[in-house]
Design an enzyme around this catalytic site. Sequence first.
Site, mmCIF file in Angstrom:
data_model
loop_
_atom_site.group_PDB
_atom_site.id
_atom_site.type_symbol
_atom_site.label_atom_id
_atom_site.label_comp_id
_atom_site.label_asym_id
_atom_site.label_seq_id
_atom_site.Cartn_x
_atom_site.Cartn_y
_atom_site.Cartn_z
ATOM 1 C CD GLU A 1 22.287 -21.754 -4.631
ATOM 2 O OE1 GLU A 1 22.866 -22.130 -3.591
ATOM 3 O OE2 GLU A 1 21.449 -20.834 -4.654
ATOM 4 C CD GLU B 1 25.812 -17.129 -3.926
ATOM 5 O OE1 GLU B 1 24.813 -17.639 -4.446
ATOM 6 O OE2 GLU B 1 26.972 -17.272 -4.387
#
Length: 258
Positions: A114, A134
Amino acid sequence: MQFETLDLTISDGVATVQLDNEPVNTISQQVRHELADVLEVLREDRIRVVVFLGAGDVFSVGADIGLFEEAQEWTTQEFRSNSRILGRVFDGLEQLEKPVIAAINGTCVGGGLELALACDVRIASPDATLGFPEHNIGLIPGLGGCSRFVQLVGPGKAKDLIFTGELFDGEQAFELGVIERIAEDPAHAAQEYAHDLLQQPPQALGLAKRVIDTAWNQDTQTASLLESLAQSTLLETQDHKEGIEAFREKRDPDFSGN
């Protein structure tokens, strides 16, 4: 300014920010706060190009599992407040009117990816490992992993890779459009690229970045207006005049950023 989890060096207008946090360059709460502090330094006019990389053979594995264990004790309000620290860093990198380059070597997953997605240009080694795992702890990539990733790969591929948590290498990332360049030594390639950009007019680079980022999802009329306004600003700069004079005099321009 001194940092415990980051190494910041500034040389000839290039700021290099290296994640250097044990273990494996995790993005801890301290890293989040230090990234917020380093962002203020990166806004300074003396810096014209920024490079992010990780220490050792890892860019970043994202948040440590311990942080998520700690977050179970937070209220929803506390979680959002803590998330905004890093979210503002990523947004701030996008809003900098200067190029930001990510040099990706080794593992770059979760919050590490990210961070890279918030940069303008990503350079990765062919055997780098990227992705969003995740789902293994019942979460989604929630700080750009969905919103920025989909802009690069499209909704179908974004869903596929986030649903499965499938990891992909640098070659695949290039084919997907997640990275822009492949290099055996991303750190060296990023520094060469950064120094090449130092020869370009800073305001033109900065406004090109802002116009592209803003215009890509606008209608054509709005996007054209943004381009026109930016161009009208650049027409009044000393660098524009220098560029014309250098062309007439058959020499390399010396852009000052004015």
